[in-house]
Design a protein around this motif. Sequence first.
Motif, mmCIF file in Angstrom:
data_model
loop_
_atom_site.group_PDB
_atom_site.id
_atom_site.type_symbol
_atom_site.label_atom_id
_atom_site.label_comp_id
_atom_site.label_asym_id
_atom_site.label_seq_id
_atom_site.Cartn_x
_atom_site.Cartn_y
_atom_site.Cartn_z
ATOM 1 N N GLY A 94 3.616 8.083 -1.415
ATOM 2 C CA GLY A 94 4.671 7.792 -0.455
ATOM 3 C C GLY A 94 4.410 6.432 0.159
ATOM 4 N N PRO A 95 5.456 5.732 0.568
ATOM 5 C CA PRO A 95 5.265 4.404 1.171
ATOM 6 C C PRO A 95 4.627 4.501 2.540
ATOM 7 N N ASP A 96 3.843 3.511 2.886
ATOM 8 C CA ASP A 96 3.252 3.422 4.211
ATOM 9 C C ASP A 96 4.031 2.375 4.993
ATOM 10 N N GLN B 134 0.824 -1.192 0.000
ATOM 11 C CA GLN B 134 0.000 0.000 0.000
ATOM 12 C C GLN B 134 0.864 1.250 0.000
ATOM 13 N N ALA B 135 0.223 2.355 -0.287
ATOM 14 C CA ALA B 135 0.901 3.648 -0.274
ATOM 15 C C ALA B 135 -0.091 4.690 0.180
ATOM 16 N N ILE B 136 0.410 5.839 0.545
ATOM 17 C CA ILE B 136 -0.469 6.949 0.859
ATOM 18 C C ILE B 136 -0.300 8.022 -0.205
ATOM 19 N N LEU B 137 -1.410 8.635 -0.581
ATOM 20 C CA LEU B 137 -1.409 9.730 -1.537
ATOM 21 C C LEU B 137 -1.332 11.026 -0.735
ATOM 22 N N ILE B 138 -0.351 11.867 -1.067
ATOM 23 C CA ILE B 138 -0.065 13.058 -0.272
ATOM 24 C C ILE B 138 -0.205 14.309 -1.129
ATOM 25 N N TYR B 139 -0.923 15.286 -0.607
ATOM 26 C CA TYR B 139 -1.033 16.597 -1.244
ATOM 27 C C TYR B 139 -0.424 17.635 -0.311
ATOM 28 N N GLY C 269 -2.249 28.257 3.213
ATOM 29 C CA GLY C 269 -1.926 27.488 4.406
ATOM 30 C C GLY C 269 -0.949 26.372 4.100
ATOM 31 N N ASN C 270 -0.285 25.893 5.122
ATOM 32 C CA ASN C 270 0.661 24.778 4.982
ATOM 33 C C ASN C 270 -0.097 23.448 5.078
ATOM 34 N N TYR C 271 -1.030 23.244 4.142
ATOM 35 C CA TYR C 271 -1.914 22.086 4.191
ATOM 36 C C TYR C 271 -1.175 20.810 3.793
ATOM 37 N N ILE C 272 -1.490 19.733 4.502
ATOM 38 C CA ILE C 272 -0.998 18.406 4.126
ATOM 39 C C ILE C 272 -2.182 17.451 4.220
ATOM 40 N N LEU C 273 -2.643 16.974 3.076
ATOM 41 C CA LEU C 273 -3.717 15.986 3.035
ATOM 42 C C LEU C 273 -3.121 14.639 2.658
ATOM 43 N N THR C 274 -3.331 13.628 3.490
ATOM 44 C CA THR C 274 -2.869 12.278 3.168
ATOM 45 C C THR C 274 -4.082 11.350 3.114
ATOM 46 N N ILE C 275 -4.076 10.477 2.127
ATOM 47 C CA ILE C 275 -5.159 9.515 1.944
ATOM 48 C C ILE C 275 -4.534 8.134 1.820
ATOM 49 N N GLU C 276 -4.848 7.268 2.751
ATOM 50 C CA GLU C 276 -4.322 5.905 2.746
ATOM 51 C C GLU C 276 -5.426 4.938 2.344
ATOM 52 N N HIS C 277 -5.119 4.059 1.402
ATOM 53 C CA HIS C 277 -6.097 3.068 0.966
ATOM 54 C C HIS C 277 -5.898 1.783 1.749
ATOM 55 N N ASP C 278 -6.848 1.477 2.627
ATOM 56 C CA ASP C 278 -6.855 0.214 3.358
ATOM 57 C C ASP C 278 -7.581 -0.801 2.484
ATOM 58 N N ALA D 127 -7.624 -4.060 2.397
ATOM 59 C CA ALA D 127 -8.244 -5.207 3.058
ATOM 60 C C ALA D 127 -9.645 -4.885 3.559
ATOM 61 N N ASN D 128 -9.856 -3.649 4.002
ATOM 62 C CA ASN D 128 -11.159 -3.258 4.536
ATOM 63 C C ASN D 128 -11.947 -2.356 3.598
ATOM 64 N N SER D 129 -11.432 -2.144 2.374
ATOM 65 C CA SER D 129 -12.104 -1.304 1.369
ATOM 66 C C SER D 129 -12.420 0.077 1.919
ATOM 67 N N GLU D 130 -11.420 0.708 2.534
ATOM 68 C CA GLU D 130 -11.605 2.008 3.157
ATOM 69 C C GLU D 130 -10.497 2.981 2.759
ATOM 70 N N PHE D 131 -10.829 4.269 2.793
ATOM 71 C CA PHE D 131 -9.846 5.342 2.704
ATOM 72 C C PHE D 131 -9.713 5.976 4.089
ATOM 73 N N ASN D 132 -8.490 6.103 4.557
ATOM 74 C CA ASN D 132 -8.211 6.804 5.803
ATOM 75 C C ASN D 132 -7.617 8.172 5.461
ATOM 76 N N TYR D 133 -8.274 9.231 5.916
ATOM 77 C CA TYR D 133 -7.866 10.594 5.584
ATOM 78 C C TYR D 133 -7.246 11.278 6.807
ATOM 79 N N SER D 134 -6.252 12.114 6.526
ATOM 80 C CA SER D 134 -5.717 13.009 7.547
ATOM 81 C C SER D 134 -5.437 14.347 6.890
ATOM 82 N N PHE D 135 -6.036 15.399 7.445
ATOM 83 C CA PHE D 135 -5.808 16.752 6.944
ATOM 84 C C PHE D 135 -5.210 17.567 8.081
#
Length: 220
Positions: free
Chosen positions: A189-191, A23-28, A39-48, A50-58
């Motif tokens: 980026g690698p997770d 897996q990897a995380i997509l980073i903006y 702003g110094n925004y950092i959005l990361t989206i990780e694709h889980d 196994a559970n068919s989910e996106f985990n977001y962090s802003f």
Amino acid sequence: MSRIIIQRLLLPVLSLFLALPAQAILIYDTWTTNEGGTGNYILTIEHDVANSEFNYSFTVDPWNAEGLGLFLDFGDVDVISPALTNVSPVGQVSVWDTDTTSTSCGPGCNLNGLISGQEWEFVLSLGSPGFDEIQTFEWTTDDQGLTLDEDWVVGVRSQQLCPDGSTLPNDEAQCTGSDKSYSSTGYFGPDPRDVPEPASILLLAVGLLGLGLIRRRKSA
């Protein structure tokens, strides 16, 4: 030790390695704004997967703005309104709209004059108008069959934008601006939680080989 025995010992290790999702995380973190500052925004989206989910962090780091709305365009796809789970801080992220060309993200929240012609799959409200003292928002949604390989565009509406050299919360009195920004330049980026290091795999393989040699000597 014969080649056959080595192959038998290594096969389970290699099978384990290949079975793990790389897996990897997509980073903006690069943004275009129409406000003269961003702003110094950092959005990361990780694709889980196994559970068919996106985990977001802003987050905003260094903390020179506070998010108020987030727009997500996944490309030419249809989605349904997602259920949000694992929201942190609790109750501070909500779905405002789905599959919309509107630039509204709630009271006092919009992308007017920034970017046009987008159909936003998800529009999310972050916190509420006024300074909430929240630097980082996190949440999880169903992936709706999407992958991180889509042509995504992300829009951010923030409040409490600080002038150069100032940060929250210490300089709150000076941070009276706002911002509208967008990005289409995400990178992968690698997770480290999902991709085992080659050294760890090698160490495990050597350990199994060592156990195999000890067993063989005892049985000889």
